[in-house]
Scaffold this active site. Structure first.
Site, mmCIF file in Angstrom:
data_model
loop_
_atom_site.group_PDB
_atom_site.id
_atom_site.type_symbol
_atom_site.label_atom_id
_atom_site.label_comp_id
_atom_site.label_asym_id
_atom_site.label_seq_id
_atom_site.Cartn_x
_atom_site.Cartn_y
_atom_site.Cartn_z
ATOM 1 N N CYS A 30 26.705 186.307 22.491
ATOM 2 C CA CYS A 30 27.195 186.006 23.735
ATOM 3 C C CYS A 30 28.229 184.745 23.102
ATOM 4 O O CYS A 30 29.474 183.987 24.161
ATOM 5 C CB CYS A 30 26.312 184.866 24.133
ATOM 6 S SG CYS A 30 26.371 183.457 22.556
ATOM 7 N N ASP A 50 29.490 182.297 21.880
ATOM 8 C CA ASP A 50 29.153 180.561 22.355
ATOM 9 C C ASP A 50 29.653 180.917 20.361
ATOM 10 O O ASP A 50 29.710 181.019 19.976
ATOM 11 C CB ASP A 50 28.159 179.639 22.188
ATOM 12 C CG ASP A 50 27.906 180.516 24.010
ATOM 13 O OD1 ASP A 50 28.310 181.322 24.447
ATOM 14 O OD2 ASP A 50 26.944 180.463 24.227
ATOM 15 N N CYS A 89 26.260 177.269 26.078
ATOM 16 C CA CYS A 89 25.812 177.246 26.702
ATOM 17 C C CYS A 89 24.676 176.207 26.626
ATOM 18 O O CYS A 89 25.152 175.038 25.808
ATOM 19 C CB CYS A 89 24.883 178.024 26.973
ATOM 20 S SG CYS A 89 23.476 178.199 25.232
ATOM 21 N N CYS A 120 19.746 180.185 20.833
ATOM 22 C CA CYS A 120 21.126 179.205 20.376
ATOM 23 C C CYS A 120 20.571 177.617 19.632
ATOM 24 O O CYS A 120 21.234 176.893 19.144
ATOM 25 C CB CYS A 120 20.597 178.564 22.256
ATOM 26 S SG CYS A 120 20.647 180.094 23.650
HETATM 27 FE FE1 FES Z 1 24.800 181.321 23.510
HETATM 28 FE FE2 FES Z 1 23.036 179.812 24.114
HETATM 29 S S1 FES Z 1 23.466 181.928 25.546
HETATM 30 S S2 FES Z 1 23.587 179.945 22.033
#
Ligand code: FES
Length: 149
Positions: free
Chosen positions: A35, A37, A60, A104
């Site tokens: 993702c 992140d 997120c 996550c």
């Molecule tokens: Fe990337 Fe939650 S969707 S850490």
């Protein structure tokens, strides 16, 4: 049943210990390759105790809630206690996360470990490297899920 628990909402809307510690003793930064992140964890460590912790998460809501909860779980604890915190512990403390958001919470566990490892490295403290994720032979990295950045 709501998808997210009250605690997840609470920590997402009012995250604890957000920010940066400019003179941190250990800094960990991990990212989720899928993702994109990123989570950064800063630790102040005195006499083996985590006296302060702050985080910055570019990600997120579940990642923000996970990192916020994780900081509350390790503040004032020993390094060993902080290293023992798993993503499962974080999820339990949040009263759960949806299955597709469990990854996550992994960032929270990994960022703590990464920050402690940074502290060990900076202070030439010997430690068991096998207990820390290593970029070269990380199964999660191979699976394309979690990687150190
Ligand atoms: Fe990337 Fe939650 S969707 S850490």
């Amino acid at each position: 049943m709501a998808l997210y628990s009250e605690k997840v909402f609470d920590h997402f809307k009012n995250p604890r210990n957000v920010g940066e510690i400019p003179d941190a003793d250990g800094i960990g930064e991990v990212g989720n390759a899928k993702c994109g992140d990123i989570m950064k964890m800063y630790l102040k460590i005195d006499n083996n105790i985590i006296t302060d912790v702050k985080f910055e998460t570019f990600g997120c809501g579940s990642a923000i809630a996970s990192s916020s909860m994780a900081t509350t779980m390790i503040k004032g604890k020993t390094i060993e206690e902080a290293l023992a915190v798993t993503n499962k512990d974080v999820v339990e403390a949040l009263d759960g996360l949806p299955a597709h958001k469990l990854h996550c919470s992994v960032l929270a566990e990994e960022s703590i470990k990464s920050a402690v490892q940074d502290y060990y490295e900076k202070n030439n403290i010997p430690y068991d490297k096998s207990k820390f994720p290593v970029l070269e032979d990380c199964e999660a990295c191979d699976a394309g899920q979690v990687r150190m950045v």
